[in-house]
Design an enzyme around this catalytic site. Structure first.
Site, mmCIF file in Angstrom:
data_model
loop_
_atom_site.group_PDB
_atom_site.id
_atom_site.type_symbol
_atom_site.label_atom_id
_atom_site.label_comp_id
_atom_site.label_asym_id
_atom_site.label_seq_id
_atom_site.Cartn_x
_atom_site.Cartn_y
_atom_site.Cartn_z
ATOM 1 N N CYS A 83 -27.237 -1.184 9.548
ATOM 2 C CA CYS A 83 -26.850 -1.103 8.139
ATOM 3 C C CYS A 83 -28.027 -0.827 7.223
ATOM 4 C CB CYS A 83 -26.132 -2.380 7.725
ATOM 5 S SG CYS A 83 -24.697 -2.697 8.761
ATOM 6 N N HIS A 333 -19.013 -0.587 1.609
ATOM 7 C CA HIS A 333 -20.158 -0.627 2.525
ATOM 8 C C HIS A 333 -20.007 0.393 3.661
ATOM 9 C CE1 HIS A 333 -23.525 -1.956 4.776
ATOM 10 N NE2 HIS A 333 -22.974 -2.930 5.468
#
Lengths: 386, 386
Positions: A83, A333
């Site tokens: 991420c 996200h």
């Protein structure tokens, strides 16, 4: 080392974008960035994407994306650190400029996550954990962060309400961001009555699965001045650090050494401390993350993240606003895009272009982008130079 | 831009290494490199790997590998451009040093391909092609290179025997390389009677599925001199270029613009031409590739790659030796490791440490590492400075 400025930013409204493919998303963000910059000179492209392989059956984005952007032959690379891939893409573009390998470097972050089922997406995300010693045994990220949340509540007395207040605040900010995936306002009660995912974390403690992209154009400060860019936004510090990939191998699961060390490195490079920072975008993949990151960055003392959030420290009108964009929780996200979009938000604030969520005092901003359960972290410090 | 030297190299014997995991391979190559360099100072790590996600269910190598190497907290990133991932990792390490972000940068290339079935491995590799417009329709890399081979035979009269001679020559070199996966000698007849994969390419025209890793330690030329490194091997040129990801979108499938342009960039940076190069490691993923790369680099005229190979131009005792290591064909092709291992071989030759395959005149070497059907290419030029 040459000084680096950001002269273009681009993204789009994030969400479940069924009508847009991985390549469409990357190209759209890049074209928006080029339009914003007012120049299409690009010597180098770095692409942050966590797992085109698992989410889309597509590796080799460094060939595909320049091609579909009309920039085939341009030097390009894809970078990945789960991420934190987006933050890494910006750091790579920075190095292209700083080293003199390129004069104009485009950083793109992209992830197309809804081409697979929720279960496949969760499997894909869990490849950011230790496959052999964590994921294979059945734990994934909601479970890992639930362990941290439970320990935090036990040691510091952090409450269920304080966790919820992180989500409430980020949705309040996201409500003012036209690019947010979930701009709906959320009450503390709605968060606390949402479906349980991994106790104590409920659905509204978790960031969503998102399709999206963001892009930035970097050049030298000298070149940005020549182009008459004003306000001139520069990257004054970058810190990158890693840690054990497996949570169980940390000495203390309530400390995030990768965040602490990346911050120290960025502060040293920028000649600043946390007291010089006006606001930040941080990696609130779960509500507990934002609390622990506040503590790791030194914004508050260990254990004070929850109380400070509930007291309004990090609200838009607080002393240290965090996630004015809505954060991962409300804005969404798309994992590889997040680190780039954090900088998009900071640049927007530094330029004074954030509309209803504009901060009065936005001179120096920080972004904190994280991989896994804190196995990697990239921090950028940005400021207005003139 | 600071000048960059290579002061350490490491790899291991490649093969189907059932007893070694992805992390074991990366760590072993890195430790061998550190031992060779005589220093374990490392400020930054770049890791080339094509698809830990599809082959091992493991992304986030930038956290896992430093951790298992005993270097947690070190800044690290993974880079990917399909089979050119290894070359990209070296270019990234170069930028770390050149920009001043690091003084010592470790580049690791790794791929663990035998954890999945042959079919899954072929699927994973095909994600380097255009998933939506090539792979989804059923073609994969043997098929794409078979199209090029057929066209080359048609336009230039390249023969089945000439293709076979690439494999024969590379196995003859690999037979002298203790790290090669398939060191067995191979006759033209054996290649031409091996099982058909995608006409006209047979099994012995194709590089194998391999587990393996390689690593290099880079620092400034100044620092290498301070350490008394002799011979001093420097990177004098790097070229990176991209092209359409889909073969069908090239104007001419017998040209490789990414190779041509990457070479032009590397030559310009090094102030050299192909006539200054003594030998090369090139990306012979299939026998036809080596022939087309010889032509794209300007070693021979278009169409002359086959006849020149059969005439011995590229043999160990030829005028322009190619793939003294055995190449991808004999040494093996753990995709993310290949670009790093090509430089391992060139440094070994430049140091005069290549044993029975040592070239008499190895002063300037070139490596050509390629992704997909030529959608990306990284070229390095290395030479002895003193």
């Amino acid at each position: 080392m040459r000084e680096v400025a950001i002269i273009g930013i681009g993204m789009m409204k994030w969400g479940e974008l069924w009508e847009k493919s991985l390549r469409d998303l990357a190209v759209e963000a890049a074209l928006n960035c080029i339009a914003d910059a007012g120049t299409d000179r690009i010597d180098s492209i770095s692409i942050g994407c966590m797992s085109g392989g698992l989410f889309n059956g597509q590796e080799h984005l460094a060939s595909m994306i320049p091609d579909y952007l009309g920039l085939k032959h341009t030097p390009a690379m894809r970078v990945e650190s789960a991420c934190a891939s987006g933050g890494l893409a910006v750091r790579t573009a920075y190095m292209e400029i700083a080293s003199g390998m390129a004069d104009y470097a485009l950083a793109i972050g992209v992830e197309k996550m809804t081409d697979v089922s929720g279960g496949e997406a969760t499997y894909g995300l869990a490849t950011a954990a230790d496959q052999d010693y964590e994921a294979f045994n059945g734990i994934n990220f909601p479970g890992l962060y639930a362990l941290m949340a439970t320990a935090h509540m036990h040691r510091y007395g952090t409450t269920r309400e304080q966790l919820a207040d992180v989500a409430v605040k980020n949705h309040r900010n996201g409500n003012l961001n036209p690019n947010a995936q979930f701009p709906a306002l959320m009450t503390r009660e709605q968060v606390m009555s949402s479906v349980m995912v991994a106790a104590p974390l409920r659905l509204m403690d978790c960031s969503p699965i998102t399709d999206g992209a963001a892009a930035l154009l970097l050049t030298t400060v000298e070149e940005a001045k020549r182009l008459g860019k004003h306000p001139l936004v520069v990257i004054s510090g970058i810190g990158l650090a890693t840690d054990t990939i497996a949570l169980c191998q940390r000495k203390d699961i309530l400390k995030m050494p990768a965040v602490e060390i990346a911050a120290q490195r960025a502060f040293k490079m920028a000649g600043k401390t946390i007291r010089d920072i006006n606001f930040a975008e941080v990696h609130d993949c779960f509500t507990i993350s934002e609390i622990m990151i506040m503590e790791s960055l030194g914004i508050v003392e260990p254990g004070q993240g929850g109380p400070a959030t509930s007291a309004g420290l990090t609200a838009l009108d607080g002393k240290f606003p965090i996630n004015t964009s809505g954060g991962l929780k409300s804005k969404g996200h798309p994992v590889g895009a997040t680190g780039v979009a954090q900088i998009y938000e900071v640049v927007t604030q530094l330029r004074g272009d954030a509309g209803k969520r504009q901060l009065a005092n936005a001179k120096v901003g920080l972004t904190q982008n994280m991989g896994g359960s804190g196995g990697s972290c990239v921090i950028h410090i940005l400021e207005v130079k003139s």
